[in-house]
Design a protein around this motif. Structure first.
Motif, PDB file in Angstrom:
ATOM      1  N   SER A  62       5.745  -0.852   3.621  1.00 21.01           N
ATOM      2  CA  SER A  62       5.863  -2.208   4.182  1.00 21.01           C
ATOM      3  C   SER A  62       5.725  -3.243   3.076  1.00 21.01           C
ATOM      4  CB  SER A  62       4.763  -2.468   5.210  1.00 21.01           C
ATOM      5  OG  SER A  62       4.886  -1.577   6.283  1.00 21.01           O
ATOM      6  N   THR A 106      -0.642   8.623  12.659  1.00 22.04           N
ATOM      7  CA  THR A 106       0.072   8.722  13.944  1.00 22.04           C
ATOM      8  C   THR A 106      -0.927   8.950  15.086  1.00 22.04           C
ATOM      9  OG1 THR A 106       0.271  11.119  13.759  1.00 22.04           O
ATOM     10  CG2 THR A 106       2.066   9.808  12.798  1.00 22.04           C
ATOM     11  N   LEU A 114      15.538  -0.089  10.615  1.00 20.32           N
ATOM     12  CA  LEU A 114      14.501   0.567  11.411  1.00 20.32           C
ATOM     13  C   LEU A 114      14.649   0.117  12.856  1.00 20.32           C
ATOM     14  CD1 LEU A 114      12.652   0.214   8.454  1.00 20.32           C
ATOM     15  CD2 LEU A 114      11.380   1.701   9.998  1.00 20.32           C
ATOM     16  N   LEU A 131      10.560  -3.122   4.465  1.00 24.86           N
ATOM     17  CA  LEU A 131      10.233  -1.775   3.987  1.00 24.86           C
ATOM     18  C   LEU A 131      11.075  -1.381   2.774  1.00 24.86           C
ATOM     19  CD1 LEU A 131       8.794  -1.580   6.797  1.00 24.86           C
ATOM     20  CD2 LEU A 131       9.329   0.846   6.711  1.00 24.86           C
ATOM     21  N   ILE A 188       2.234   4.106  12.372  1.00 31.79           N
ATOM     22  CA  ILE A 188       1.617   3.594  11.135  1.00 31.79           C
ATOM     23  C   ILE A 188       0.085   3.752  11.144  1.00 31.79           C
ATOM     24  CG2 ILE A 188       3.493   2.020  10.524  1.00 31.79           C
ATOM     25  CD1 ILE A 188       1.979  -0.257  11.835  1.00 31.79           C
ATOM     26  N   GLU A 189      -0.471   3.745   9.961  1.00 36.11           N
ATOM     27  CA  GLU A 189      -1.938   3.913   9.736  1.00 36.11           C
ATOM     28  C   GLU A 189      -2.465   5.184  10.397  1.00 36.11           C
ATOM     29  OE1 GLU A 189      -1.841   1.728   7.805  1.00 36.11           O
ATOM     30  OE2 GLU A 189      -0.900  -0.007   8.719  1.00 36.11           O
ATOM     31  N   GLY A 216       6.278  13.392   3.308  1.00 40.72           N
ATOM     32  CA  GLY A 216       5.371  13.319   4.453  1.00 40.72           C
ATOM     33  C   GLY A 216       4.288  12.275   4.302  1.00 40.72           C
ATOM     34  N   SER A 243       1.471  12.215   7.055  1.00 39.57           N
ATOM     35  CA  SER A 243       0.237  12.570   7.773  1.00 39.57           C
ATOM     36  C   SER A 243      -0.721  13.364   6.898  1.00 39.57           C
ATOM     37  CB  SER A 243       0.579  13.397   9.019  1.00 39.57           C
ATOM     38  OG  SER A 243       1.392  12.657   9.883  1.00 39.57           O
ATOM     39  N   ILE A 282       6.407   1.753  16.822  1.00 35.39           N
ATOM     40  CA  ILE A 282       6.021   1.863  15.401  1.00 35.39           C
ATOM     41  C   ILE A 282       4.487   1.915  15.263  1.00 35.39           C
ATOM     42  CG2 ILE A 282       6.113   0.699  13.139  1.00 35.39           C
ATOM     43  CD1 ILE A 282       8.904   1.498  13.951  1.00 35.39           C
ATOM     44  N   GLN A 339      -1.042  11.479  16.930  1.00 33.56           N
ATOM     45  CA  GLN A 339      -1.547  12.868  16.860  1.00 33.56           C
ATOM     46  C   GLN A 339      -2.676  12.990  15.833  1.00 33.56           C
ATOM     47  OE1 GLN A 339       1.793  12.086  16.919  1.00 33.56           O
ATOM     48  NE2 GLN A 339       1.899  12.651  19.073  1.00 33.56           N
ATOM     49  N   ILE A 340      -2.551  12.289  14.717  1.00 32.05           N
ATOM     50  CA  ILE A 340      -3.611  12.349  13.699  1.00 32.05           C
ATOM     51  C   ILE A 340      -4.886  11.689  14.237  1.00 32.05           C
ATOM     52  CG2 ILE A 340      -4.276  11.487  11.381  1.00 32.05           C
ATOM     53  CD1 ILE A 340      -2.304  13.944  11.420  1.00 32.05           C
ATOM     54  N   PHE A 364       0.865  -1.181   0.000  1.00 30.28           N
ATOM     55  CA  PHE A 364       0.000   0.000   0.000  1.00 30.28           C
ATOM     56  C   PHE A 364       0.900   1.230   0.000  1.00 30.28           C
ATOM     57  CE2 PHE A 364      -3.021   2.953   2.057  1.00 30.28           C
ATOM     58  CZ  PHE A 364      -4.242   2.574   1.519  1.00 30.28           C
ATOM     59  N   ALA A 365       0.990   1.896  -1.143  1.00 27.42           N
ATOM     60  CA  ALA A 365       2.005   2.949  -1.304  1.00 27.42           C
ATOM     61  C   ALA A 365       1.365   4.331  -1.254  1.00 27.42           C
ATOM     62  CB  ALA A 365       2.763   2.732  -2.607  1.00 27.42           C
ATOM     63  N   THR A 370       2.505   6.885   1.623  1.00 25.66           N
ATOM     64  CA  THR A 370       3.445   7.859   2.196  1.00 25.66           C
ATOM     65  C   THR A 370       4.554   8.218   1.210  1.00 25.66           C
ATOM     66  OG1 THR A 370       3.030   6.887   4.358  1.00 25.66           O
ATOM     67  CG2 THR A 370       4.978   8.293   4.170  1.00 25.66           C
ATOM     68  N   LYS A 422       7.807   6.277   0.205  1.00 25.03           N
ATOM     69  CA  LYS A 422       8.814   5.839   1.177  1.00 25.03           C
ATOM     70  C   LYS A 422       8.164   5.109   2.345  1.00 25.03           C
ATOM     71  CE  LYS A 422      13.116   7.441   3.165  1.00 25.03           C
ATOM     72  NZ  LYS A 422      13.926   8.581   3.578  1.00 25.03           N
ATOM     73  N   TRP A 423       8.938   4.252   2.991  1.00 24.07           N
ATOM     74  CA  TRP A 423       8.500   3.493   4.171  1.00 24.07           C
ATOM     75  C   TRP A 423       7.382   2.519   3.804  1.00 24.07           C
ATOM     76  CZ3 TRP A 423      12.360   4.945   6.968  1.00 24.07           C
ATOM     77  CH2 TRP A 423      12.727   6.281   7.071  1.00 24.07           C
TER      78      TRP A 423
END
Ligand SMILES: Cc1cc2nc3c(=O)[nH]c(=O)nc-3n(C[C@H](O)[C@H](O)[C@H](O)COP(=O)(O)OP(=O)(O)OC[C@H]3O[C@@H](n4cnc5c(N)ncnc54)[C@H](O)[C@@H]3O)c2cc1C
Lengths: 96, 383
Positions: B158, B362, B196, B204, B359-360, B129, B131, B355, B364-365, B122-123, B125, B155-156
């Protein structure tokens, strides 16, 4: 469907859609033509919540072909979409 | 929480735990150290139908309910967060495609994803950024003919190191768009990301798209709907999967901690007799129970196709990921130096747990979204 039962169903759909929207978006008054996707009214989950609500309440399944902003942009648009999806059409005018 | 499960769900959870006991836990530390999952364990997940367990039987899946899917994630998360990551992204890609793919795309790809013949990634990010998904710069442009041309970087991602199919998000002008890019497509470059702190075996990668041709048959949904409809379906299942995986990690911390506290002696006194250690265990055990209810509630809501399923998944993931970070920190504390060494699984849990807060979406989000939802509910009730 006769024109009067069509109008009744449409009224029910409109009420159901309006009640859901008023319970899930940040707006005090909602007119039937207000643009739901105007900035600030909805959060990023709104579109899929609306989709799930429509699927659940009206027992319909949305898919790729239904991805058209004209189907969901307002109470009027969503009501018309549900009526079409359910196949609730006005009676054809009979031969004169 | 067990009383909320059907006999069949309980029996399957038992099978999942046995599977993890035999095939995952004894090897998880090695995979973490070597930063790779052996093909054999992914093949085993595929053979058992686990990778497509929640997909309909007519598409080659097991047709299991989301509660059972959650229990599988919980069991795998107890063993290896990295391995569970494969199930997470496979499900994100499959569910998004099943919901919004064309009849031909579903016929072509879903059975292969369900059977684990191919692994999806699932690409979303980008290096710039993750978020703020609306600020994507990966770009589709019209080319001559029907195809689109894709340029940009992700990037990043999985499973990027070994996935055969990428669900990629970008922009066509100012409209978001998603497409499928098979691994062998010319112009796609895959660069492994190593070292990581956690999820070290999750494979990743950074993806670069240099004039990648995207035929119309590989466009998913329609322009303008990728971020409002397609990504949220994938992310929803990603959150359920991660929430339940974090719950499994939390159970691992709890089980390791109570065993240690019961057997380790401080002088003549069992460690578990010390009040401060009991406090840590009390919090862990209570978080475990609370997290189980939140995960169950999110899975049930998804099974019943309730609109509130999305916020329930946010709550479950928000709670269990943070509880897992607390529990892993306390589990290391309870074991002292032994907990700081790779021979103890809690040292891996400590790194993996953090982690889960990223993921999915943060923490904060999640707070931004959930805070907004709760405030909105009160505002509306006051109107
Ligand atoms: C092991 C691992 C696996 C991953 N797998 C995938 C994958 O398969 N596919 C994929 O697409 N991505 C994947 N990611 C990326 C992940 O989704 C992003 O890292 C995540 O969304 C955060 O984006 P970011 O790292 O760019 O942080 P940023 O978005 O730059 O955020 C940095 C910090 O700012 C905070 N922040 C940002 N916006 C706000 C705001 N509005 N309010 C308050 N705080 C804010 C964030 O919470 C964070 O603390 C993976 C990451 C990791 C570590």
């Amino acid at each position: 469907m006769t024109n009067s039962s069509h109008a009744e169903e449409e009224k029910k759909v409109r009420e159901t859609v309006t009640n859901f929207l008023l319970s899930s978006i940040n707006i005090a008054n909602l007119n039937d033509d207000d643009n739901l996707f105007a900035s600030g009214i909805v959060n990023s989950l709104f579109a899929v919540q609306l989709m799930t609500f429509l699927e659940k309440i009206f027992v319909i399944e949305l898919g790729m072909d239904d991805l058209d902003i004209e189907n969901f942009k307002s109470v009027n648009a969503t009501t018309a979409f549900v009526m079409r999806k359910k196949g609730w059409q006005k009676a054809e005018a009979g031969p004169s | 929480m067990q009383y909320l499960l059907t006999e069949q769900q309980k029996a399957r959870h038992g099978d999942f735990k046995t599977f993890v006991n035999q095939n995952v836990e004894p090897f998880a530390e090695k995979w973490d150290r070597e930063q790779r999952l052996p093909e054999s364990v992914i093949a085993l997940l595929a053979k058992l139908g686990y990778l497509g367990c929640s997909l309909p039987t007519q598409n080659g899946g097991h047709g299991w309910d989301t509660v059972t899917f959650g229990l599988l994630n919980e069991a795998l998360g107890r063993g290896s967060s990295s391995l569970n990551g494969v199930l997470t992204v496979q499900t994100m890609v499959s569910k998004a495609l099943l919901k919004w793919g064309s009849v031909e795309q579903i016929r072509k790809w879903i059975p292969m994803l369900a059977q684990g013949e191919i692994i999806g990634a699932f690409a979303l990010t980008e290096p710039g950024g993750g978020s703020d998904i609306h600020s994507l710069v990966t770009e589709f442009t019209d080319s001559r003919g029907d195809s689109l041309v894709l340029n940009g970087a992700k990037k990043w991602i999985s499973c990027g190191q070994f996935a055969s199919l990428f669900l990629v998000f970008g922009k066509l002008g100012d409209r978001s768009l998603a497409c499928l890019v098979p691994r062998e497509t010319p112009g796609l470059e895959v660069e492994p990301i190593h070292d990581l702190m956690g999820f070290r075996a999750a494979g990743l990668a950074k993806l670069t798209f240099n004039n990648v041709e995207v035929p119309p048959a590989n466009v998913v949904g329609k322009p303008g709907f990728a971020l409002s409809h397609i990504a949220p379906v994938g992310l929803h299942y990603g959150r359920i999967s991660t929430a339940c995986s974090a719950l499994g990690l939390l159970r691992g911390c709890f089980e390791e901690s109570v065993t240690w506290a019961a057997t380790r002696k401080i002088g003549n006194q069992p460690l578990g007799d010390i009040g401060m250690i009991r406090s840590l265990i009390a919090e862990m055990g209570t978080d475990l129970e609370a997290g189980s209810f939140l995960c169950h509630s999110a899975c049930r809501a998804a099974d019943e196709n309730l609109p509130e399923a999305f916020e329930k998944a946010l709550m479950a993931k928000y709670f269990t990921s943070r509880a897992a970070v607390r529990a892993a920190s306390d589990a290391v504390q309870i074991q002292g130096a032994a907990g700081c060494h790779a021979s103890s699984s809690v040292s891996r849990f400590y790194r993996d747990a953090k982690i889960m807060e990223i993921i999915e979406g943060t923490t904060q989000i999640h707070e931004h979204l959930l805070g907004g939802i709760f405030l909105g509910q009160v505002r509306r009730s006051l109107q």
